[in-house]
Structures are given as C-alpha cells and as structure tokens.
Design a protein around this motif. Structure first.
Motif, mmCIF file in Angstrom:
data_model
loop_
_atom_site.group_PDB
_atom_site.id
_atom_site.type_symbol
_atom_site.label_atom_id
_atom_site.label_comp_id
_atom_site.label_asym_id
_atom_site.label_seq_id
_atom_site.Cartn_x
_atom_site.Cartn_y
_atom_site.Cartn_z
ATOM 1 N N ALA A 277 0.796 -1.143 0.048
ATOM 2 C CA ALA A 277 -0.127 0.049 0.079
ATOM 3 C C ALA A 277 0.836 1.452 0.170
ATOM 4 O O ALA A 277 0.429 2.196 -0.585
ATOM 5 N N LEU A 278 1.986 1.188 0.917
ATOM 6 C CA LEU A 278 3.130 2.349 0.906
ATOM 7 C C LEU A 278 3.683 2.560 -0.515
ATOM 8 O O LEU A 278 3.582 3.721 -1.219
ATOM 9 N N ALA A 279 3.947 1.238 -1.123
ATOM 10 C CA ALA A 279 4.920 1.463 -2.388
ATOM 11 C C ALA A 279 3.936 1.793 -3.657
ATOM 12 O O ALA A 279 4.387 2.828 -4.592
ATOM 13 N N PHE A 280 3.085 0.870 -3.943
ATOM 14 C CA PHE A 280 2.093 1.175 -5.214
ATOM 15 C C PHE A 280 0.861 2.210 -4.687
ATOM 16 O O PHE A 280 0.736 2.965 -5.585
ATOM 17 N N GLY A 281 0.410 2.028 -3.761
ATOM 18 C CA GLY A 281 -1.029 2.722 -3.378
ATOM 19 C C GLY A 281 -0.483 4.318 -3.299
ATOM 20 O O GLY A 281 -1.045 5.189 -3.986
ATOM 21 N N SER A 282 0.574 4.662 -2.635
ATOM 22 C CA SER A 282 1.200 5.936 -2.586
ATOM 23 C C SER A 282 1.797 6.638 -4.060
ATOM 24 O O SER A 282 1.495 7.839 -4.312
ATOM 25 N N GLN A 283 2.063 5.733 -4.772
ATOM 26 C CA GLN A 283 2.573 5.931 -6.195
ATOM 27 C C GLN A 283 1.258 6.342 -7.073
ATOM 28 O O GLN A 283 1.401 7.536 -7.393
ATOM 29 N N LEU A 284 0.160 5.768 -6.664
ATOM 30 C CA LEU A 284 -1.032 6.203 -7.569
ATOM 31 C C LEU A 284 -1.623 7.479 -7.053
ATOM 32 O O LEU A 284 -1.986 8.246 -7.913
ATOM 33 N N ALA A 285 -1.326 7.702 -5.772
ATOM 34 C CA ALA A 285 -1.942 9.119 -5.312
ATOM 35 C C ALA A 285 -0.942 10.215 -5.706
ATOM 36 O O ALA A 285 -1.600 11.220 -6.155
ATOM 37 N N VAL A 286 0.307 9.854 -5.734
ATOM 38 C CA VAL A 286 0.994 11.170 -6.338
ATOM 39 C C VAL A 286 1.062 11.299 -7.796
ATOM 40 O O VAL A 286 0.892 12.495 -8.162
ATOM 41 N N ILE A 287 0.882 10.193 -8.584
ATOM 42 C CA ILE A 287 0.633 10.417 -10.148
ATOM 43 C C ILE A 287 -0.709 11.157 -10.315
ATOM 44 O O ILE A 287 -0.738 12.024 -11.245
ATOM 45 N N SER A 288 -1.718 11.071 -9.497
ATOM 46 C CA SER A 288 -2.839 11.657 -9.567
ATOM 47 C C SER A 288 -2.916 13.182 -9.173
ATOM 48 O O SER A 288 -3.905 14.056 -9.787
ATOM 49 N N MET A 289 -1.923 13.297 -8.403
ATOM 50 C CA MET A 289 -1.873 15.040 -7.680
ATOM 51 C C MET A 289 -0.725 15.748 -8.283
ATOM 52 O O MET A 289 -0.747 16.979 -8.269
ATOM 53 N N PHE A 290 0.450 15.016 -8.672
ATOM 54 C CA PHE A 290 1.692 15.738 -8.935
ATOM 55 C C PHE A 290 1.498 16.681 -10.254
ATOM 56 O O PHE A 290 1.959 17.913 -10.059
ATOM 57 N N PRO A 291 0.968 16.213 -11.318
ATOM 58 C CA PRO A 291 0.849 17.172 -12.424
ATOM 59 C C PRO A 291 0.012 18.494 -12.140
ATOM 60 O O PRO A 291 0.473 19.658 -12.415
ATOM 61 N N GLN A 292 -0.963 18.219 -11.358
ATOM 62 C CA GLN A 292 -1.855 19.756 -10.946
ATOM 63 C C GLN A 292 -0.916 20.424 -10.135
ATOM 64 O O GLN A 292 -1.089 21.582 -9.994
ATOM 65 N N PHE A 293 -0.277 19.806 -9.138
ATOM 66 C CA PHE A 293 0.831 20.553 -8.083
ATOM 67 C C PHE A 293 1.811 21.186 -8.906
ATOM 68 O O PHE A 293 1.981 22.448 -8.734
ATOM 69 N N LEU A 294 2.335 20.756 -10.001
ATOM 70 C CA LEU A 294 3.066 21.310 -10.758
ATOM 71 C C LEU A 294 2.606 22.463 -11.720
ATOM 72 O O LEU A 294 3.113 23.764 -11.689
ATOM 73 N N GLU A 295 1.527 22.205 -12.062
ATOM 74 C CA GLU A 295 0.937 23.460 -13.010
ATOM 75 C C GLU A 295 0.339 24.718 -12.171
ATOM 76 O O GLU A 295 0.763 25.689 -12.598
ATOM 77 N N SER A 296 0.005 24.285 -11.004
ATOM 78 C CA SER A 296 -0.358 25.619 -9.967
ATOM 79 C C SER A 296 0.804 26.393 -9.370
ATOM 80 O O SER A 296 0.682 27.195 -9.195
ATOM 81 N N THR A 297 1.942 25.286 -9.048
ATOM 82 C CA THR A 297 3.012 25.973 -8.410
ATOM 83 C C THR A 297 4.020 26.552 -9.208
ATOM 84 O O THR A 297 4.532 27.694 -9.219
ATOM 85 N N PHE A 298 4.245 25.916 -10.458
ATOM 86 C CA PHE A 298 5.443 26.577 -11.373
ATOM 87 C C PHE A 298 4.835 27.026 -12.634
ATOM 88 O O PHE A 298 5.386 27.446 -13.626
ATOM 89 N N LYS A 299 3.344 27.205 -12.665
ATOM 90 C CA LYS A 299 2.820 28.123 -13.729
ATOM 91 C C LYS A 299 2.898 27.307 -15.001
ATOM 92 O O LYS A 299 3.142 28.174 -16.136
ATOM 93 N N LEU A 300 2.931 25.970 -15.109
ATOM 94 C CA LEU A 300 3.091 25.242 -16.447
ATOM 95 C C LEU A 300 1.765 25.244 -17.032
ATOM 96 O O LEU A 300 0.591 25.192 -16.398
ATOM 97 N N SER A 301 2.122 24.846 -18.669
ATOM 98 C CA SER A 301 0.864 24.481 -19.219
ATOM 99 C C SER A 301 0.288 22.990 -18.612
ATOM 100 O O SER A 301 0.910 22.277 -18.029
ATOM 101 N N VAL A 302 -1.016 22.762 -19.005
ATOM 102 C CA VAL A 302 -1.612 21.416 -18.448
ATOM 103 C C VAL A 302 -0.642 20.386 -19.247
ATOM 104 O O VAL A 302 -0.342 19.404 -18.666
ATOM 105 N N ALA A 303 -0.484 20.331 -20.524
ATOM 106 C CA ALA A 303 0.349 19.265 -21.021
ATOM 107 C C ALA A 303 1.636 19.189 -20.678
ATOM 108 O O ALA A 303 2.313 17.975 -20.277
ATOM 109 N N THR A 304 2.414 20.209 -20.214
ATOM 110 C CA THR A 304 3.771 20.185 -19.952
ATOM 111 C C THR A 304 3.832 19.625 -18.391
ATOM 112 O O THR A 304 4.781 19.012 -17.941
#
Length: 261
Positions: free
Chosen positions: A150-177
């Motif tokens: 759950a730590l290894a695979f489950g948390s990875q799924l959680a990060v993958i779902s949130m990480f792009p949105q975090f990058l978009e809002s924090t670093f002002k990137l486009s959605v695709a980037t």
C-alpha cells in the motif's frame, strides 16, 4: 509510457476536450490489445482447470488467532469502499442520492458479513483437523506485506494523480507540460520494479524491504518541501529518486510473497 504520452496526445486538441480524445485513444488501444491477447494467448494444458475461484474460497490461515486477525483485516478493506460511497454522497461530491447511499452502504455491510462468515467457517473446519508444520504460517506476514505494498504502489497512484496539478499551479506550467513532467514520477517503473525483486534475491529480503521503504519515506519528506523557488531539474531529480525507491519496494514486496508459506 501511457502516463507520459496521454498529455502529449491531449495537447493536439483544445484544452477542454483534449483529455477525452486521449482517454478514447487509450481505450481503443486496450481493446485492440485485448483482441490480440485473446487470439494468441494459450491456456496451459492440464493445469488451467486447477485454478478454481468462487465465493467459497478464502485465504487459508492456520490458527484461531489468525482467523481473528483476518476478520479484523477485512474492516479497512470494506471501510475504504464505504468511505468512497460516503464522499460521493455529498462529502464533498453530491453524485449519489440519499437512497442510493443507503443501498450501497447496506450492500457493503452485507458483503463484509458474508465474507467474514465464509472466512471463519472455511478456516475453522481446516484448523479443527491436524495442520502440518510445513503449512503453518503467521497471518501478520500478509498484513505487513499488504501495508508495504500500500505504501509503495498505493502512494504512487496518489502522487501520480496529484503531482501534475501541483506542478501546474506551483510553477505556472501548461496542462500538457505539467502532465509530461508529472509522469516522470512513474517513469522508473519499467526498470526499478524488476530491479527491486532482483536485489531482494541477492540480499536478505527483510533488509531489502526496510531499505527501500526507508528510502521512500525520505523521498516523500524531501518532496514535501518543494516550492516555486526550486529549479525544475532538482524537482525532477527528487521525483526520479523517490519513484525509484517506491517501485523497487514494490518489486521487493513481490519477491517476498513466496516465502510466506
């Protein structure tokens, strides 16, 4: 590959509908692969009939204490499903009506009681007989491996779902980037997961699991400090490193499964 390519495909279409085309294309490719697999994959003659599934089959345990642990371990599984239904019924998403919520919660409760009853009934019959020493094991081993997975695979799924949105809002990137950069967290999957199993075969499996789990925890602690002042190259370096430990931990977890019995 899919995590990296879907944002690229979506970038060729208007932003509000690009994700739809990307998902449709992914579904078409999966359907084509399913047909190819159905045509060319073959059953193992003489062995495929031995794999029986059904509601009457449960994880076998070898002591009454382990039966109690198994029943308790079912609570978070069905509790997670009940929590999802609760969140979709107005906490915060209002996607389910009050009557639908009650029906689903009742169904989940019924499934838990049914599974618990079958678990106790099937295992008590076997425990009442003589269990050979080579078949005895402690159910807590399964609990520990499940928590690590759950730590290894489950948390990875959680990060993958949130990480792009975090990058978009924090670093002002486009959605695709942001989507392509966010996919870097799963990029090491192809190499790190089998490598974790390979390292686990070379070293003591318990030490390997502790090492990769500790590395994952350190990686998450460092990632929690990311802010807009960080250069992108350092962010990607940390993401690659944390992902490497997580994926390797998943592979090491798989390698330890055959040793339970």
């Amino acid at each position: 590959a899919a995590v990296f390519s879907l944002p690229i495909i979506a970038s060729f279409f208007p932003e509000e509908i690009g994700w739809r085309y990307a998902v449709v294309l992914s579904g078409i490719l999966c359907a084509i692969w399913g047909v190819i697999y159905f045509i060319f994959a073959q059953e193992v003659l003489g062995k495929s009939i031995n794999f029986k599934t059904g509601f009457e089959h449960n994880i076998e345990v070898t002591s009454k204490k382990d039966i109690c642990l198994q029943v308790l371990f079912l609570i978070p599984i069905y509790g997670a499903m009940a929590t999802l239904v609760w969140k979709l019924s107005g906490h915060p998403l209002q996607l389910l009506s009050s009557n639908t919520f009650k029906i689903l919660i009742t169904g989940i409760l019924f499934l838990y009681i049914f599974n618990m009853t079958q678990t106790v009934r099937s295992n008590l019959q076997k425990i009442d007989g003589q269990v050979s020493s080579e078949k005895k094991y402690e159910f807590k081993q399964i609990i520990i491996l499940s928590m690590i997975y759950a730590l290894a695979f489950g948390s990875q799924l959680a990060v993958i779902s949130m990480f792009p949105q975090f990058l978009e809002s924090t670093f002002k990137l486009s959605v695709a980037t942001a989507g392509m950069l966010g996919s870097s967290f799963a990029f090491m999957n192809l190499i790190s997961r089998p490598a974790g199993g390979w390292v686990s075969d070379l070293i003591e499996k318990k030490r390997t699991l502790i090492f990769f789990t500790s590395g994952s925890m350190i990686g998450y602690i460092i990632m929690s400090q990311i802010n807009s002042s960080w250069p992108l190259w350092s962010l990607l370096l940390i993401a690659f490193g944390c992902s490497m430990f997580l994926q390797a931990g998943t592979g090491a977890c798989f390698a330890a499964v055959p040793l339970i019995r």
